[in-house]
Design an enzyme around this catalytic site. Structure first.
Site, PDB file in Angstrom:
ATOM      1  N   ASP A 178      56.531  18.267 -10.222  1.00 51.79           N
ATOM      2  CA  ASP A 178      55.929  17.425  -9.176  1.00 51.79           C
ATOM      3  C   ASP A 178      54.408  17.362  -9.284  1.00 51.79           C
ATOM      4  O   ASP A 178      53.775  16.660  -8.499  1.00 51.79           O
ATOM      5  CB  ASP A 178      56.353  17.906  -7.781  1.00 51.79           C
ATOM      6  N   GLY A 179      53.802  18.096 -10.232  1.00 50.58           N
ATOM      7  CA  GLY A 179      52.365  18.041 -10.437  1.00 50.58           C
ATOM      8  C   GLY A 179      51.604  19.251  -9.916  1.00 50.58           C
ATOM      9  O   GLY A 179      50.402  19.380 -10.165  1.00 50.58           O
ATOM     10  N   LYS A 220       6.672   6.087 -12.839  1.00 47.18           N
ATOM     11  CA  LYS A 220       6.288   4.695 -12.561  1.00 47.18           C
ATOM     12  C   LYS A 220       4.819   4.689 -12.185  1.00 47.18           C
ATOM     13  O   LYS A 220       4.412   5.394 -11.264  1.00 47.18           O
ATOM     14  CB  LYS A 220       7.106   4.143 -11.388  1.00 47.18           C
ATOM     15  N   ARG A 232       1.269   2.155 -11.415  1.00 53.01           N
ATOM     16  CA  ARG A 232       0.738   0.817 -11.167  1.00 53.01           C
ATOM     17  C   ARG A 232      -0.499   0.667 -12.041  1.00 53.01           C
ATOM     18  O   ARG A 232      -1.505   1.345 -11.849  1.00 53.01           O
ATOM     19  CB  ARG A 232       0.391   0.669  -9.678  1.00 53.01           C
TER      20      ARG A 232
END
Lengths: 288, 288
Positions: B34-35, B189, B191
């Site tokens: 059944d697992g 990141k 600018r």
């Protein structure tokens, strides 16, 4: 009060919410690319009584972990009381050490559910009643047998008799039979001569009668198919397997049908196409 | 002392046992029809210190439940101390509510491990150090960065520089760089004009240098592939992604290779063919 619907119990959750005339919450559940489960309960739960309904049928471990996440989330969201409703409790048959070193897995499963955030626990027709003692929170085991009996009464069986699939199922057979107002018995290995052992109903004759075979779980179907063979040899008429939990692993249902059994009667503790009986009224009766 | 080898960490378990010159126990693990998982530790554990080694990589829920069963079984078998060694801890990135109602799944995972039977807990390079605070048992987070640095030194890179894949990986880059005796930085990141934002190393030039890109996890590979693109535009020579946990979900490794990256350097917290570095010596250092 509101019902949080686990992904293994969508229909039962809706039926429980209907019983209580309360809100049904469907959590947001999806998988990240790496396989992790994402879980969100998109509702205000502060001060509420949350009923988390989740079966731990196959895939057992995924359903169990989801249950634990839902319980934890409900608690974190400020629910005043969180009730774990686990209509089918996985690993309940792993409740003893048969060989030294074996995990008593059900003991761990109960700990996980409790410590994930449950304040109380409800299950249905657990394999052994003693399993509920693994919890230190209030834990209840309900039985669906009277509901199955009521459903079977609607089938208009011919001179029916209810037979437990083995000695362990004898009490369950009795509960169905009482509801149906008919006789009951169970299958047992009996020594008929010093050399010969046969399996047969302990007391009753099944000849020319419709027979309800009862078990808590139908898993591979092996027990039911074997029982049907024995009962047919004793001239049973129709064979009606009835169980609470239609585990029906792999090709079990095909094999049961190939054995000439037309109908399996089961509940929605596991949501299967044979789940004709809902346990929602049971749950509604026990929660206050 | 003995090591119980979880099924997700067979090699690391053997390496840990070798470090301690102690017995390696391979539990019996299989599935019922059944697992359900069957779990047995076929060894006397009475009075022992059991190290249960089990990664919670994919399939995370199966590996987590197996870990809990092994911890519970070790405790039930009378182990005096049970240490959960979880080299890769699943759900560690689910440590905050980003939206209301989200489960903080890692909190539940820690509770499950603790209450299943662990007396103490060890993990490696968990996503956020704070995760260990979810435990009320002693919990340790080790770092594999120096071991990765030592391995990278053996590769004879040309004028190498170590770059964290993002600001969060900056400290990890530093730890590798210190071991290698080279410079480090991280991608950020920035600018450059009021209209233009670029991602680039914060301080250093990578031109004509071999670049080690560092992260704790390589999951889909997206971050690494993007970082490699940026670094190549800035004339990096070879690109060497290094991480502790090679999650490498789905086709991640193929995509990384298709992006022109020949080698991924990782550890055996998740056992993958790129796991060139073992964390066993780290674990041996911390347990007494």
């Amino acid at each position: 009060m509101l019902v949080v619907a686990g992904s293994a119990s969508p229909k039962l959750s809706a039926r429980v919410a209907k019983q209580f005339k309360c809100q049904l919450v469907r959590p947001t559940l999806w998988r990240f690319p790496d396989g992790e489960l994402y879980t969100r309960i998109p509702t205000e739960l502060n001060g509420e009584h949350a009923l988390v309904v989740q079966s731990t049928c196959y895939p057992q471990n995924d359903n169990l972990v989801e249950l634990c996440f839902l319980l934890g989330a409900a608690k974190d969201l400020g629910a005043e009381r969180v009730t774990a409703i686990v209509p089918y409790l996985a690993y309940a048959r792993q409740d003893k050490q048969f060989k030294p070193g074996e995990a008593i897995s059900i003991r761990t499963v109960c700990k996980l559910i409790e410590h994930a955030g449950a304040d109380d626990f409800i299950t249905v027709d657990v394999h052994q009643e003693e399993v509920t003692r693994n919890f230190s929170i209030p834990a209840y085991n309900l039985t669906a047998m009277p509901l199955l009996g009521r459903y079977l009464n609607g089938l208009k069986l011919k001179n029916p008799v209810v037979i437990g699939a083995d000695r362990g199922a004898s009490e369950r057979a009795k509960q169905i039979a009482l509801e149906m107002g008919v006789e009951y018995d169970h299958l047992e290995k009996q020594r008929v001569t010093p050399e010969k052992v046969v399996t047969q109903p302990k007391r009753l004759s099944v000849a020319n009668r419709d027979v309800v075979i009862v078990d808590d779980i139908i898993s591979t179907g092996g027990t039911i198919i074997e029982a049907a063979k024995i009962l047919r040899r004793q001239h049973a008429r129709g064979i009606y397997p009835a169980c609470t939990h239609p585990v029906l692993a792999g090709k079990a249902l095909q094999r049961i049908r190939a054995a000439g059994i037309k109908q399996v009667i089961a509940t929605d503790t596991i949501e299967h196409r044979v789940s004709a009986v809902s346990v929602a009224p049971l749950i509604a009766n026990v929660i206050h």
